[in-house]
Write a protein that holds these residues in place. Structure first.
Motif, PDB file in Angstrom:
ATOM      1  N   SER A  42      27.990  36.589  52.370  1.00  0.00           N
ATOM      2  CA  SER A  42      28.903  35.636  52.988  1.00  0.00           C
ATOM      3  C   SER A  42      30.323  36.202  53.001  1.00  0.00           C
ATOM      4  O   SER A  42      30.881  36.484  51.937  1.00  0.00           O
ATOM      5  N   LYS A  43      30.892  36.366  54.179  1.00  0.00           N
ATOM      6  CA  LYS A  43      32.277  36.898  54.232  1.00  0.00           C
ATOM      7  C   LYS A  43      33.255  35.910  53.615  1.00  0.00           C
ATOM      8  O   LYS A  43      34.179  36.313  52.914  1.00  0.00           O
ATOM      9  N   GLY A  66      30.074  31.120  64.642  1.00  0.00           N
ATOM     10  CA  GLY A  66      29.124  32.151  64.221  1.00  0.00           C
ATOM     11  C   GLY A  66      28.372  31.697  62.989  1.00  0.00           C
ATOM     12  O   GLY A  66      28.314  32.388  61.975  1.00  0.00           O
ATOM     13  N   ALA A  67      27.775  30.514  63.076  1.00  0.00           N
ATOM     14  CA  ALA A  67      27.151  29.889  61.893  1.00  0.00           C
ATOM     15  C   ALA A  67      25.821  30.533  61.528  1.00  0.00           C
ATOM     16  O   ALA A  67      25.349  30.384  60.401  1.00  0.00           O
ATOM     17  N   ALA A  68      25.190  31.249  62.461  1.00  0.00           N
ATOM     18  CA  ALA A  68      23.873  31.865  62.233  1.00  0.00           C
ATOM     19  C   ALA A  68      22.908  30.818  61.634  1.00  0.00           C
ATOM     20  O   ALA A  68      22.882  29.671  62.083  1.00  0.00           O
ATOM     21  N   GLY A  70      23.071  29.409  58.803  1.00  0.00           N
ATOM     22  CA  GLY A  70      23.736  28.410  57.960  1.00  0.00           C
ATOM     23  C   GLY A  70      24.023  28.861  56.542  1.00  0.00           C
ATOM     24  O   GLY A  70      24.433  28.045  55.712  1.00  0.00           O
ATOM     25  N   THR A  71      23.845  30.161  56.261  1.00  0.00           N
ATOM     26  CA  THR A  71      24.074  30.634  54.886  1.00  0.00           C
ATOM     27  C   THR A  71      25.460  30.208  54.392  1.00  0.00           C
ATOM     28  O   THR A  71      25.590  29.488  53.401  1.00  0.00           O
ATOM     29  N   VAL A  86      29.232  26.251  65.170  1.00  0.00           N
ATOM     30  CA  VAL A  86      28.851  26.771  66.485  1.00  0.00           C
ATOM     31  C   VAL A  86      28.035  28.050  66.319  1.00  0.00           C
ATOM     32  O   VAL A  86      28.442  28.963  65.604  1.00  0.00           O
ATOM     33  N   GLU A  87      26.891  28.084  66.998  1.00  0.00           N
ATOM     34  CA  GLU A  87      26.032  29.277  67.007  1.00  0.00           C
ATOM     35  C   GLU A  87      25.356  29.332  68.371  1.00  0.00           C
ATOM     36  O   GLU A  87      24.845  28.324  68.841  1.00  0.00           O
ATOM     37  N   LYS A 111      26.175  26.478  71.006  1.00  0.00           N
ATOM     38  CA  LYS A 111      27.220  26.733  72.020  1.00  0.00           C
ATOM     39  C   LYS A 111      27.740  28.151  71.882  1.00  0.00           C
ATOM     40  O   LYS A 111      27.609  28.785  70.832  1.00  0.00           O
ATOM     41  N   ASP A 112      28.405  28.615  72.950  1.00  0.00           N
ATOM     42  CA  ASP A 112      29.042  29.927  72.977  1.00  0.00           C
ATOM     43  C   ASP A 112      30.505  29.754  72.571  1.00  0.00           C
ATOM     44  O   ASP A 112      31.257  29.044  73.258  1.00  0.00           O
ATOM     45  N   ALA A 113      30.890  30.425  71.486  1.00  0.00           N
ATOM     46  CA  ALA A 113      32.259  30.269  70.971  1.00  0.00           C
ATOM     47  C   ALA A 113      33.321  30.799  71.935  1.00  0.00           C
ATOM     48  O   ALA A 113      34.501  30.510  71.771  1.00  0.00           O
ATOM     49  N   ARG A 114      32.894  31.578  72.931  1.00  0.00           N
ATOM     50  CA  ARG A 114      33.866  32.035  73.942  1.00  0.00           C
ATOM     51  C   ARG A 114      34.162  30.956  74.966  1.00  0.00           C
ATOM     52  O   ARG A 114      35.027  31.124  75.824  1.00  0.00           O
TER      53      ARG A 114
HETATM   54  N1  SAM Z   1      28.575  33.443  59.390  1.00  0.00           N
HETATM   55  C1  SAM Z   1      27.186  33.654  59.103  1.00  0.00           C
HETATM   56  C2  SAM Z   1      26.973  33.451  57.616  1.00  0.00           C
HETATM   57  O1  SAM Z   1      27.757  33.977  56.837  1.00  0.00           O
HETATM   58  O2  SAM Z   1      26.027  32.766  57.251  1.00  0.00           O
HETATM   59  C3  SAM Z   1      26.714  35.005  59.615  1.00  0.00           C
HETATM   60  C4  SAM Z   1      27.152  35.224  61.010  1.00  0.00           C
HETATM   61  S1  SAM Z   1      26.507  36.651  61.818  1.00  0.00           S
HETATM   62  C5  SAM Z   1      27.409  37.934  61.102  1.00  0.00           C
HETATM   63  C6  SAM Z   1      27.267  36.455  63.389  1.00  0.00           C
HETATM   64  C7  SAM Z   1      26.686  35.315  64.174  1.00  0.00           C
HETATM   65  O3  SAM Z   1      27.571  35.063  65.263  1.00  0.00           O
HETATM   66  C8  SAM Z   1      25.320  35.605  64.773  1.00  0.00           C
HETATM   67  O4  SAM Z   1      24.418  34.602  64.373  1.00  0.00           O
HETATM   68  C9  SAM Z   1      25.564  35.568  66.275  1.00  0.00           C
HETATM   69  O5  SAM Z   1      24.472  35.033  67.008  1.00  0.00           O
HETATM   70  C10 SAM Z   1      26.788  34.669  66.356  1.00  0.00           C
HETATM   71  N2  SAM Z   1      27.599  34.844  67.564  1.00  0.00           N
HETATM   72  C11 SAM Z   1      28.028  35.990  68.119  1.00  0.00           C
HETATM   73  N3  SAM Z   1      28.735  35.754  69.234  1.00  0.00           N
HETATM   74  C12 SAM Z   1      28.771  34.397  69.368  1.00  0.00           C
HETATM   75  C13 SAM Z   1      29.355  33.529  70.316  1.00  0.00           C
HETATM   76  N4  SAM Z   1      30.049  34.016  71.358  1.00  0.00           N
HETATM   77  N5  SAM Z   1      29.182  32.201  70.160  1.00  0.00           N
HETATM   78  C14 SAM Z   1      28.482  31.715  69.108  1.00  0.00           C
HETATM   79  N6  SAM Z   1      27.899  32.482  68.178  1.00  0.00           N
HETATM   80  C15 SAM Z   1      28.048  33.810  68.304  1.00  0.00           C
END
Ligand code: SAM
Length: 211
Positions: A42-43, A66-68, A70-71, A86-87, A111-114
């Protein structure tokens, strides 16, 4: 720096580890209601371990990009207030929905975070914190586009992955460019390399500039 309320250093297997209280999510060690927050996975956990001044006190409202699966956002929801996650990848987003089932303050968004305009009608404005870990090209642009959700003295906590911007360049040069791009919309308060836990990542703490 002090940890937010709801995050503690506790003894696990003879060592001190960060922990929050909530349902386990990724096989992390537990002790009663407490679950280890693994900084290696986890960053934001690494940011807290390294003692950056995040401004987090507990109970914050937030948007997590960038929730992936959910970690990390599961730990955030354990100590924070309403947390929008958002993921854009459907598979991890399915796991995220399961994580949210036991957390009434966690709201998953496929959703797309962009494209914040696609979730602006759901997410509150004047949020306390924007947490970003998208690992995609254009990380500064994502943070700039989502600034609109932050209150004027809110905090951006971002983990910037150099290799997502350019695998061939020196990470330090990539980070300089990302910070330059962020500075149009944010005042950068603190940065730190996360390499002890996450290779070629830079942590950024910033606050929005006046519009
Ligand atoms: N933050 C997570 C954690 O610590 O549990 C890990 C995140 S992982 C490094 C990056 C995530 O960002 C991926 O699941 C990827 O699908 C998502 N991602 C990348 N670009 C994205 C975007 N434009 N919108 C939403 N999610 C995005």
């Amino acid at each position: 720096m002090s940890l937010p309320d709801g995050v503690e250093r506790r003894s696990f297997d003879g060592g001190e580890r960060l922990a929050t209280r909530g349902e386990p999510v990724y096989g992390e060690p537990t002790d009663g209601p407490w679950r280890v927050w693994d900084a290696g996975r986890s960053k934001l956990g690494a940011i807290l371990e390294l003692g950056l001044d995040t401004g987090l006190v507990g109970g914050e409202s937030g948007l997590y990009l960038g929730a992936a699966s959910g970690t990390t956002v599961s730990h955030v929801a354990d100590f924070a207030g309403p947390t929008y996650a958002v993921e854009f990848a459907p598979r991890p987003a399915r796991d995220l929905v399961d994580v949210a089932a036991s957390r009434s303050n966690l709201f998953p968004l496929l959703k797309d975070a962009r494209r914040p305009e696609t979730y602006a009608h759901v997410v509150e404005s004047d949020l306390d914190v924007l947490i970003q870990d998208v690992a995609t090209r254009g990380q500064a642009d994502v943070a700039v586009r989502n600034r609109q959700f932050l209150r004027s003295d809110g905090r951006l906590l971002a983990a910037i992955k150099a290799r997502s911007e350019d695998v061939t360049r020196d990470p330090a040069a990539v980070f300089d460019d990302v910070l330059d791009d962020l500075r149009g919309a944010y005042e950068v308060l603190e940065t730190a390399r996360l390499d002890r836990y996450h290779d070629d990542h830079l942590a950024v703490v910033a606050r929005p500039r006046d519009e």
